[in-house]
Design an enzyme around this catalytic site. Structure first.
Site, PDB file in Angstrom:
ATOM      1  N   GLY A 300     -10.731  -9.240  -2.771  1.00  0.00           N
ATOM      2  CA  GLY A 300     -10.274  -9.663  -4.270  1.00  0.00           C
ATOM      3  C   GLY A 300      -9.031 -10.144  -4.208  1.00  0.00           C
ATOM      4  O   GLY A 300      -8.561 -10.862  -3.192  1.00  0.00           O
ATOM      5  N   GLU A 301      -7.978  -9.855  -5.200  1.00  0.00           N
ATOM      6  CA  GLU A 301      -6.633 -10.034  -5.282  1.00  0.00           C
ATOM      7  C   GLU A 301      -6.360 -11.519  -5.430  1.00  0.00           C
ATOM      8  O   GLU A 301      -5.403 -12.232  -5.566  1.00  0.00           O
ATOM      9  CB  GLU A 301      -5.879  -9.735  -3.931  1.00  0.00           C
ATOM     10  CG  GLU A 301      -6.025  -8.266  -3.660  1.00  0.00           C
ATOM     11  CD  GLU A 301      -5.259  -7.896  -2.311  1.00  0.00           C
ATOM     12  OE1 GLU A 301      -4.435  -8.980  -1.786  1.00  0.00           O
ATOM     13  OE2 GLU A 301      -5.434  -6.914  -1.656  1.00  0.00           O
ATOM     14  N   GLY A 302      -7.446 -12.407  -5.526  1.00  0.00           N
ATOM     15  CA  GLY A 302      -7.239 -14.044  -5.490  1.00  0.00           C
ATOM     16  C   GLY A 302      -7.224 -14.530  -4.126  1.00  0.00           C
ATOM     17  O   GLY A 302      -6.786 -15.634  -3.935  1.00  0.00           O
TER      18      GLY A 302
END
Length: 334
Positions: A300-302
């Site tokens: 995740g997180e970009g």
């Protein structure tokens, strides 16, 4: 026509026709969004929305809920994967508290857009009230407006929230009328028994909430505050005619909600990677979209956006800087 002019410019670079593959499609897309044969990427941004989920207390994740706020502190300290990759590729980053179940101390470089501390437990009630959902959308839009005012024309969105793959699986099941078992993955690393428990819990959530008709009703009922803010942010990014870098499963689910309301948003979207989360491949297939990378990421997180950014820059650079056959005095094929 611009589309034809762009294609001619791409085709007559010093290379065999189509030899740069998907980079050529990407260059054409970016040129069409910016309405020019000489596009530029200006002040790239990554926005990470963080929030907690009421359903996390039901045991759908391998990690406890407090990991959300702990990871936000890690983001702010520059120690997470997204920090490393953004720094490497000169991408600006903002961390947004959309609804973390924690009181952060003052003085942090944290954008406070908290609607409430955590979404509600969807086993008991909708994740958000209609008023909270609308507030989350507006908060997401306001973050992007400020970034657009700085001159940025390309933006990516990441997320942090224990339980958010469960929320996204529920949204996918209801938005596309698919069995929940086909929309559930291992998230933060569930074993077989935990995965089956997750499916059982999410099945109960679906039984609890029926007769949802619109994409917004589905997002309000099953989503999270960070997902809702991402939906609003993506809507605003499209209104600002920015290029939108789409990360993994959760971000793709958020943009699917926007797409249901406005299919034109995909004109501006670059799907950056295929997540290792089971349902993401299926979701991309449903949307008929191809991603740039497949690195088996599920952090995740970009992170997928930050890793894909240099490839996006390469598409722009070849369009602007690579010689044509005529410029280089290279013979083209007959």
């Amino acid at each position: 026509m611009l589309a034809d002019e762009l294609q001619h410019r791409i085709d007559f670079k010093t290379k065999p026709l189509g030899a740069l593959g998907f980079l050529e499609n990407l260059a054409h897309k970016i040129g069409m969004v910016q309405q020019t044969i000489s596009p530029k990427l200006i002040k790239p941004y990554m926005v990470v929305f963080a929030a907690d989920h009421g359903i996390a207390t039901a045991g759908v994740s391998a990690y406890p809920q407090e990991v959300t706020y702990q990871m936000v502190m890690n983001f702010l300290g520059g120690g997470a994967a997204i920090n490393v990759f953004c720094k490497q590729n000169a991408v600006n980053i903002k961390i947004v508290d959309a609804g973390v179940n924690f009181d952060f101390p003052e003085g942090l470089d944290l954008v406070d857009k908290k609607v409430r501390k955590s979404s509600r437990n969807i086993l008991d009630e909708p994740a958000m009230t209609p008023k909270e959902y609308l507030k989350a959308l507006e908060n997401g839009k306001s973050v992007v407006k400020e970034i657009a005012e700085e001159g940025s024309n390309i933006i990516g969105f990441g997320e942090m929230g224990i339980g958010n793959t469960s929320a996204s699986s529920l949204m996918m099941s209801q938005l596309f009328h698919i069995s929940i078992a086909d929309c559930v993955g291992r998230g933060t690393g569930l074993n077989d028994a935990q995965l089956q428990n997750k499916i059982n819990i999410l099945s109960k959530a679906i039984e609890k909430h029926s007769d949802l008709k619109t994409a917004d009703e589905i997002a309000q009922t099953f989503g999270g505050l960070e997902i809702a803010q991402m939906i609003g942010a993506m809507e605003e990014a499209y209104q600002q005619n920015m290029l939108i870098m789409v990360d993994g499963f959760i971000a793709t689910m958020a943009v699917s909600v926007v797409w249901k309301k406005n299919p034109e948003i995909f004109n501006n979207c670059i799907f950056c990677h295929v997540s290792d989360e089971y349902a993401h491949i299926k979701l991309l297939e449903l949307l008929n979209q191809k991603a740039l990378l497949n690195l088996n990421l599920r952090v995740g997180e970009g992170t997928g956006c930050a890793l894909a950014y240099p490839i996006i820059q390469s598409a722009v650079n070849f369009l602007n800087e690579m010689s044509s056959f005529e410029d280089a005095n290279v013979s083209n094929k007959e």
